[in-house]
Design an enzyme around this catalytic site. Structure first.
Site: not given
Ligand code: PMV
Length: 315
Positions: A88, A92, A94-98, A139
């Site tokens: 998705p 959160g 990590g779609s773009s990293a993957a 990520d």
């Molecule tokens: O939701 P995500 O995967 O973008 O994770 C953010 C994680 C945070 O700790 C809130 C921010 C960060 O840069 O580590």
């Protein structure tokens, strides 16, 4: 045609607190981005977004990656890129990293460049830098190497631990897209107002990660679950949660999860639960009945790898 697939990720412990130098624990999971490259004219096709025009914002990641590839490996990449991701977006996971990792891996493979996973990571990180303001690298590292990662103050350590056998991670996708940057800023603002109280909360979050590590090493799932709930409470106290996240946490716990918490930036995105594999299906059915999008994931201990695509999705 050369294809690679790379896993998405979840943050198990420590999000937000990590921003001020506390540790965090992440895990690569079995939701994948698959990217294929073949001879072409530099076009990008996405199964979700369709054809991505070269100047479009969604092309930024690929443009940055191809640029670095050319600079570092001296090869002008004349390829079309096909992206098919089951991760998705903006949730959160990590779609773009993957996608960046899978693209880097497929590209290096397509041009037969002698490479290590470190090269894949560096290329993908460069692409991530073009789309995310100061990405931590967690990520892309999780997506490249798989498994569990410990992260603290820019230092990333791959952990030799496994999720205890017989347990799964249940993911609720709240479907609420949020800006990580905006939530991070507001959490930090609260932190700066709380003085000593803020420091106590952040110290507790730090200790929690160390306890979680110990619990993982010892296979103590009961404690692990409990620590997830405490982590959610700390994130809640810092304003990172929301009604839908809390609702998902309650639903997961009431239907038998050992622990549950928001994962990532919060205020939407995903909520994760730890559950016995034998209970996961019932849990999914119950939560789906309530209209929540829910699925299970397992840890991915491999990271990015080659794959075969028999059919190209429609362009
Ligand atoms: O939701 P995500 O995967 O973008 O994770 C953010 C994680 C945070 O700790 C809130 C921010 C960060 O840069 O580590």
């Amino acid at each position: 045609m050369k294809c690679s697939m790379a896993p998405g990720k979840i943050i198990l412990f420590g999000e937000h607190f990590v921003v001020v130098g506390k540790p965090a624990l992440g895990l690569a999971v079995t939701r994948y981005a698959t990217v294929c490259v073949e001879k072409g004219k530099g076009l990008v096709y996405s199964s979700k977004l369709g054809r991505i025009e070269p100047g479009a914002p969604d092309a930024t990641l690929f443009n940055a990656l191809l640029k670095s590839f050319e600079e570092w490996f001296g090869v002008k990449a004349l390829v079309d890129i096909y992206v098919d991701s089951e991760i998705p977006i903006s949730s959160g996971m990590g779609s773009s990293a993957a996608i960046a990792v899978a693209t880097a891996h497929a590209l290096l493979g397509y041009y037969n460049v002698d490479h290590s996973k470190e090269d894949v990571l560096k290329l993908a990180h460069e692409a991530e830098k073009a789309v995310h303001y100061k990405p931590s690298g967690v990520d892309t590292t999780l997506s490249t190497y798989g498994g569990f990662l410990y992260y603290k103050q820019g230092v990333i350590r791959k952990l030799d631990v496994r999720l205890p056998i017989g347990y799964s991670i249940v993911v609720v996708n709240t479907g609420v897209k949020r800006s990580t940057g905006a939530v991070v800023r507001e959490v930090l603002e609260r932190y700066s107002r709380l003085g000593k109280t803020g420091e106590h909360i952040y110290s507790a979050a730090e200790e929690l990660v160390e306890l979680a590590l110990k619990a993982l090493h010892e296979g103590d799932v009961k404690l692990l679950g409990e620590l997830m709930v405490v982590n959610h409470g700390l994130l809640w106290s810092m304003g990172a949660s929301s009604r839908i996240c809390d609702l998902a946490v309650y639903e997961l716990l009431e239907q038998g999860a050992l622990g549950a918490k928001l994962s990532g930036a919060g205020r939407g995105g995903i909520v994760i639960g730890l559950a016995k594999k034998s209970k996961a299906e019932i849990l999914i059915n119950k939560l789906s009945e309530k209209g929540l999008e829910v699925f299970t994931v397992e840890p991915d201990y491999t990271g990015v790898k080659n794959t075969i695509r028999e059919k190209r999705f429609s362009q």
